[in-house]
Design an enzyme around this catalytic site. Structure first.
Site, PDB file in Angstrom:
ATOM      1  N   ASP A  63       0.847  -1.203   0.000  1.00 20.38           N
ATOM      2  CA  ASP A  63       0.000   0.000   0.000  1.00 20.38           C
ATOM      3  C   ASP A  63       0.877   1.245   0.000  1.00 20.38           C
ATOM      4  O   ASP A  63       2.082   1.171   0.242  1.00 20.38           O
ATOM      5  CB  ASP A  63      -0.964   0.006   1.204  1.00 20.38           C
ATOM      6  N   ASN A 132      -7.475  -1.165  14.401  1.00 19.94           N
ATOM      7  CA  ASN A 132      -8.899  -1.341  14.072  1.00 19.94           C
ATOM      8  C   ASN A 132      -9.126  -2.581  13.216  1.00 19.94           C
ATOM      9  O   ASN A 132     -10.205  -2.777  12.677  1.00 19.94           O
ATOM     10  CB  ASN A 132      -9.440  -0.094  13.352  1.00 19.94           C
ATOM     11  N   HIS A 134      -7.421  -3.311  10.398  1.00 21.65           N
ATOM     12  CA  HIS A 134      -7.157  -3.175   8.959  1.00 21.65           C
ATOM     13  C   HIS A 134      -5.984  -4.048   8.524  1.00 21.65           C
ATOM     14  O   HIS A 134      -5.087  -4.356   9.306  1.00 21.65           O
ATOM     15  CB  HIS A 134      -6.980  -1.706   8.537  1.00 21.65           C
ATOM     16  N   GLU A 139      -9.650  -0.803   5.318  1.00 21.21           N
ATOM     17  CA  GLU A 139     -10.222  -0.425   6.610  1.00 21.21           C
ATOM     18  C   GLU A 139     -11.507  -1.217   6.874  1.00 21.21           C
ATOM     19  O   GLU A 139     -12.039  -1.878   5.963  1.00 21.21           O
ATOM     20  CB  GLU A 139     -10.531   1.082   6.604  1.00 21.21           C
TER      21      GLU A 139
HETATM   22  C1  F6R Z   1       1.531  -0.751   6.122  1.00 24.62           C
HETATM   23  C2  F6R Z   1       0.270  -1.437   6.315  1.00 24.62           C
HETATM   24  C3  F6R Z   1      -0.519  -1.255   7.552  1.00 24.62           C
HETATM   25  C4  F6R Z   1       0.289  -1.643   8.789  1.00 24.62           C
HETATM   26  C5  F6R Z   1      -0.545  -1.531  10.057  1.00 24.62           C
HETATM   27  C6  F6R Z   1       0.281  -1.821  11.298  1.00 24.62           C
HETATM   28  O1  F6R Z   1       2.057  -1.082   4.856  1.00 24.62           O
HETATM   29  O2  F6R Z   1      -0.156  -2.141   5.463  1.00 24.62           O
HETATM   30  O3  F6R Z   1      -1.689  -2.013   7.485  1.00 24.62           O
HETATM   31  O4  F6R Z   1       0.742  -2.946   8.625  1.00 24.62           O
HETATM   32  O5  F6R Z   1      -1.084  -0.253  10.178  1.00 24.62           O
HETATM   33  O6  F6R Z   1       1.281  -0.870  11.398  1.00 24.62           O
HETATM   34  P1  F6R Z   1       2.438  -0.998  12.486  1.00 24.62           P
HETATM   35  O7  F6R Z   1       3.216  -2.213  12.124  1.00 24.62           O
HETATM   36  O8  F6R Z   1       3.234   0.248  12.336  1.00 24.62           O
HETATM   37  O9  F6R Z   1       1.764  -1.137  13.802  1.00 24.62           O
END
Ligand code: F6R
Length: 246
Positions: A63, A132, A134, A139
């Site tokens: 992403d 949340n 995701h 989301e």
């Molecule tokens: C980033 C992504 C997000 C993160 C998620 C957790 O490429 O796809 O879904 O994996 O927000 O982020 P961290 O690891 O920083 O807690």
């Protein structure tokens, strides 16, 4: 659904890295979709340090944020390059250009990149977990059959990203590989560490499989591994069984 719980820190990172190195040894031309965020970084570093042969692999960035200035250090691309791609030197690395003049064409090109793999699917999706629930930037409420899409970020995601965008507003949208392709990958890994993820790990693994918690949908996948440390696992039955009376 498999779970792999390892002491936090280097033991966790090295366990994930060893599994990644093994997958690539078994299948040198592995096609992977990789998350950024903070969770996977130590595992990526350990995999690069292991000196594994990633030279025939193909990597798709999971992403990317929108509205990025050139050379934004907090872009997902920059993070994945510095934490993994520059050291791993894959045969192919596909980023997502959220600044493309024709974003629909860019989205279609990402889908085509996925479709070009054997069986039209990714071999491995390495995912982080939002508080949340995701996955990528999918989301809560994202369609289970959705492909690469421009998405608005949830308030908690924007707030969480703010720590990377020091002194400037974090983006409010992005482009993400969709749930359809993540769930169609031959293997899915979800990485989560720390107590802050424990509640959502329990909901995603033990609650109902629902689009309200995108990560819960991996319950429907036949080949999923949750890579956790004890703090992230502490509210799950896995942990209760491991530490409770026989
Ligand atoms: C980033 C992504 C997000 C993160 C998620 C957790 O490429 O796809 O879904 O994996 O927000 O982020 P961290 O690891 O920083 O807690």
């Amino acid at each position: 659904m498999e779970r792999s719980i390892h002491p936090s820190g280097s033991a966790w990172a090295e366990a994930v890295a060893a599994a990644l190195v093994q997958r690539v040894a078994d299948h040198p031309a592995l096609r992977m979709c990789l998350a950024t965020g903070s969770t996977p970084r130590p595992a990526y570093a350990a995999a690069v340090a292991a000196g594994a042969g990633f030279g025939a692999t193909s990597i798709l960035l999971l992403d990317e944020f929108g509205d990025l200035p050139p050379d934004e250090p907090a872009s997902c691309d920059r993070v994945l390059r510095t934490s993994f791609v520059d050291g791993a030197r894959p045969a192919d690395y596909r980023t997502i250009d959220t600044g493309a003049a024709d974003l629909d064409a860019e989205r279609a090109a990402i889908d085509a990149w996925i479709d070009a793999g054997p069986g039209g699917a990714l071999d491995l999706a390495v995912l982080g977990l939002g508080v949340n629930g995701h996955l990528g930037m999918n989301e809560p409420g994202s369609p289970v059959d959705g492909r690469t899409a421009r998405v608005d970020l949830a308030a908690s995601t924007i707030a969480g990203a703010q720590r990377y965008f020091e002194g400037r507003a974090a983006p409010t949208w992005g482009v993400t590989v969709g749930l359809a392709d993540l769930l169609a990958a031959r293997e899915v890994w979800v990485l989560a560490t720390g107590r802050g993820k424990s509640e959502i790990v329990a909901r995603a693994t033990e609650g109902p499989a629902t689009t309200d918690v995108p990560a819960s949908l991996v319950q429907l996948h036949p080949n999923v591994t949750w890579w956790l440390d004890p703090a992230a696992a502490e509210r799950t039955g896995w942990c209760r069984r491991a530490s409770g009376p026989a």
